[in-house]
Design a protein around this motif. Structure first.
Motif, PDB file in Angstrom:
ATOM      1  N   GLU A 269       0.863  -1.179   0.000  1.00  0.00           N
ATOM      2  CA  GLU A 269       0.000   0.000   0.000  1.00  0.00           C
ATOM      3  C   GLU A 269       0.897   1.225   0.000  1.00  0.00           C
ATOM      4  N   MET A 277      -5.773   0.576   2.625  1.00  0.00           N
ATOM      5  CA  MET A 277      -5.243  -0.462   3.499  1.00  0.00           C
ATOM      6  C   MET A 277      -6.299  -1.516   3.789  1.00  0.00           C
ATOM      7  N   SER A 292       2.396  -1.684   4.709  1.00  0.00           N
ATOM      8  CA  SER A 292       1.947  -0.294   4.652  1.00  0.00           C
ATOM      9  C   SER A 292       3.158   0.612   4.493  1.00  0.00           C
ATOM     10  N   LEU A 316      -0.307  -7.516   9.008  1.00  0.00           N
ATOM     11  CA  LEU A 316      -0.237  -6.098   8.655  1.00  0.00           C
ATOM     12  C   LEU A 316       1.114  -5.587   9.135  1.00  0.00           C
ATOM     13  N   GLY A 318       4.117  -2.597   9.052  1.00  0.00           N
ATOM     14  CA  GLY A 318       4.566  -1.257   8.727  1.00  0.00           C
ATOM     15  C   GLY A 318       5.980  -1.301   8.183  1.00  0.00           C
TER      16      GLY A 318
END
Length: 379
Positions: A269, A277, A292, A316, A318
């Protein structure tokens, strides 16, 4: 010979109205050339790129102390050395990195210098890793540094830890894109996402970071790469960068169903949108991961079924600066470019004089440019 003053691009107030060509949030000022302290380097900036992270400071979505000399993705040459630096020499060609790593905090000791605690603190306050800001106006007003770099200036004083030496034959127009876009986009795929041979990936957002992610994914054997952006010209560019399929956000689910069966293994993303997201998570296969990369506005939040994480093993993740180790990764990525596997030239929209920056902000917002570079010196 180093001059006593230099042209620098200063943001004094965030949140100016668009179009920026009219409101002109950036001013071009003559300021004293700062002197490097111990552990610091004076760099002559040759090329600097315009990035959405610059825009996020200008529009106020990323709050930084003002006034600030902007610019964080650049290449140049070493022009002067502070005390204690014996591994560089004047004339070295370098890429600047927007997170200086101290080497001593818990993130650095864990092998994750992109998350350096001291570097993040200095970046947040507008200082440098080894001390307070050294930039000032001609009347002594403090000017804050942008991410330890402030590259939209003819010269910059940076921490030694913000400098990566490259070969002398790498063109500045190429080198400048490796300090942010390459580290972030390629690193998101290879470091954070750890894309494996034969897996599938979807990339949302085809700016420079997203297109770098597409190029990186295309290097992994047997991958299926799907690229998503609302602009048809960005979709076409993604296909030239190595994507197998490209389409609009409305076509994403259909493309995944057609070419990735029950979902993709990896989603990148690179838009900076909480809604994207959420949509990306829904397109993952069992055990898939969403990385992300974009920077949503701080007020955005995501709402998503909690059971998918334990129930489906989805992750998920980062990714800041692509979880990169710049001293290792920049040379490796440049070698991919040398080998013809990383066609970053495709991302270079054009090169302009520095005083075109305000107008270029509008072009960036409209998606008309991928990477516009700016000349800092008279050529």
């Amino acid at each position: 010979m180093i001059p006593t003053t230099m042209l620098s691009t200063i943001l004094r107030e965030a949140g100016s109205a668009r179009p920026y060509a009219d409101s002109r949030p950036l001013t071009f000022e003559q300021v004293p050339v700062p002197t490097p302290r111990a552990g610091e380097v004076l760099v002559r900036i040759e090329r600097a790129s315009l990035c959405h992270s610059d825009l996020s400071v200008i529009d106020g979505s990323r709050q930084r102390p003002l006034p600030m000399a902007l610019g964080h993705e650049a290449a140049g040459t070493v022009a002067g050395l502070g005390e204690g630096i014996d591994d560089l020499k004047v004339g070295d060609r370098i890429v600047l990195v927007f997170v200086p790593s101290c080497g001593e905090c818990r993130a650095c000791l864990a092998g994750r210098p992109a998350l350096c605690h001291r570097g993040a603190e200095a970046n947040g306050t507008g200082d440098l890793l080894h001390g307070p800001a050294v930039l000032a106006s001609d009347v002594g007003e403090r000017i804050n540094h942008h991410l330890g770099v402030s590259a939209f200036s003819q010269y910059a004083v940076v921490a030694r830890e913000s400098v990566v030496v490259i070969d002398q034959d790498v063109p500045f127009d190429i080198a400048a894109m490796f300090g942010c876009a390459a580290l972030t986009g390629i690193g998101a795929v290879l470091n954070t996402g750890a894309l494996a041979p034969g897996q599938s990936v979807i990339v949302f957002g085809l700016g420079a970071v997203g297109l770098m992610a597409v190029m990186a994914a295309a290097q992994v054997d047997g991958t299926t790469v799907i690229a998503i952006d609302p602009l048809p010209e960005k979709q076409a560019l993604a296909l030239r960068c190595g994507a197998d399929h490209a389409g609009s956000p409305d076509q994403a689910a259909e493309l995944v169903n057609t070419y990735a069966n029950d979902g993709v293994d990896l989603a990148i993303e690179a838009v900076g949108s909480a809604r994207v997201m959420e949509a990306s998570l829904a397109l993952l296969t069992r055990g898939g991961a969403l990385v992300s990369v974009g920077l949503p506005h701080p007020e955005q939040s995501i709402t998503t079924p909690a059971l998918q994480f334990a129930g489906l093993g989805r992750r998920l993740l980062g990714s800041y600066m692509g979880d990169s180790v710049p001293s290792r990764d920049i040379s490796a990525y440049l070698q991919l470019w040398r080998d013809g596997k990383l066609p970053v030239e495709l991302l270079h929209t054009d090169t302009r004089p520095l005083n075109d920056l305000n107008e270029s902000l509008d072009a960036l917002v409209a998606g008309e440019i991928v990477r516009r570079l700016f000349v800092m010196q008279d050529e």
